[in-house]
Design an enzyme around this catalytic site. Sequence first.
Site, PDB file in Angstrom:
ATOM      1  N   LYS A  11      -4.653  -9.418  -6.170  1.00  0.00           N
ATOM      2  CA  LYS A  11      -5.962  -9.736  -5.579  1.00  0.00           C
ATOM      3  C   LYS A  11      -6.992  -8.670  -5.941  1.00  0.00           C
ATOM      4  CE  LYS A  11      -6.228  -7.396  -1.233  1.00  0.00           C
ATOM      5  NZ  LYS A  11      -7.261  -7.203  -0.304  1.00  0.00           N
ATOM      6  N   LYS A  47       0.824  -1.207   0.000  1.00  0.00           N
ATOM      7  CA  LYS A  47       0.000   0.000   0.000  1.00  0.00           C
ATOM      8  C   LYS A  47       0.862   1.262   0.000  1.00  0.00           C
ATOM      9  CE  LYS A  47      -4.418  -1.733   1.282  1.00  0.00           C
ATOM     10  NZ  LYS A  47      -5.710  -1.582   1.892  1.00  0.00           N
ATOM     11  N   LYS A  77     -11.123  -3.380  -3.493  1.00  0.00           N
ATOM     12  CA  LYS A  77     -12.139  -2.318  -3.565  1.00  0.00           C
ATOM     13  C   LYS A  77     -11.563  -1.036  -4.121  1.00  0.00           C
ATOM     14  CE  LYS A  77     -13.624  -3.113   0.956  1.00  0.00           C
ATOM     15  NZ  LYS A  77     -12.372  -2.910   1.635  1.00  0.00           N
TER      16      LYS A  77
END
Length: 345
Positions: free
Chosen positions: A211, A130, A214
Amino acid sequence: MTVLENTYTADNIFKTDKKRVLSGIQPTGILHIGNYIGAISVWVQKQHEFNNLFMIANLHALTIPEAVKADVLRHNSRMVAALYVACGIDPDSAVIFLQSDVPGHAYLSWILGCCTPMGWLERMTQFKTKSEQAESVSSGLFTYPALQAADILIYKANFVPVGEDQSQHVEITRDIAQRFNHLFGECFPLPQGLYREAGARVMGLDDPTAKMSKSVAETRKGHAISLLDEPSVIKKAIMSAVTDPGSEVRFEHASPGVKNLLVLYEVLSGESRPAIEEKFAGKGYGFLKRELLDQVVRTLEPIQKRYREITEDERYLDDLLANGAAKARAIADQTVAEVRRLTGV
Ligand code: AQP
């Protein structure tokens, strides 16, 4: 529903004595089929085996503040709560609440952060991924595992049903609990992750090496299937999903994109692997995609219908969340009191 704050105590929230589950999802976008398969469907399937607390992790959603707009966060938080119920969580037995409504999470997070060596946080792969993608990296993103540990430990949860991407976070929670117990005295049970065998990591339809996520879905059409997508949108995403030029449909030998579609079909249809391989052998990927589309639409139709009913009644969600918060606070306050006693603060 009336909020009975004063009548809730840590001992009267659940009617029977069962092991405890805590899990949650960040309201960082519309939930996708990966969130459903990896997490919510497991919560639903196992809800009668445990006493359950399901939170909407809105404090975690602030770890990348550039991506947050207050109105959107508020809306998404209610949407996630409504989707929990629409997907089949029983709101009469599970405690459904907003993380930010229970101040003990942030309080305990500080104390647990003090018990967490920097080296443990530096090893977290989700932080690495991230932080590579973020405009700027907040210290909240770095210390996220301490807050997540607090989410779990404040309810003394025994099990944490999550997708496979969260396994490192469950492990560090165990380490943090152990370290706290060692430093200050026995307080927290060591929680275990609960993962499904197939579908614990659903991959992006447009990029099966990463993966389904969202936040990625917010900017990339065709990446994910959202739980609220219309059939026409789902069709577009599935029909354009990445496959390969071949025709291999055996799970063991399929390319990542095809394997992802096969696993989605397997989980949603409940059919066995040999039956699936036989069904799709020699038929081409178009057939697999059409059959998967049918399964997805059939799964999502009742969820979407229930979601619309729930969200038509503003009051219902207000009451659900107010009650959930009152119950969660009763349990959290008791743990915080114990932690204060043990640490001397
Ligand atoms: N692709 C996935 N396959 C299976 N399970 C998944 N989960 C998430 N993605 C997949 C599980 O859903 C829950 C949601 O966790 P979260 O919102 O706290 O964070 P996340 O894992 O980072 O989820 P997203 O959807 O990818 O959101 P963003 O983009 O905001 O980071 C967890 O149980 C997770 O394992």
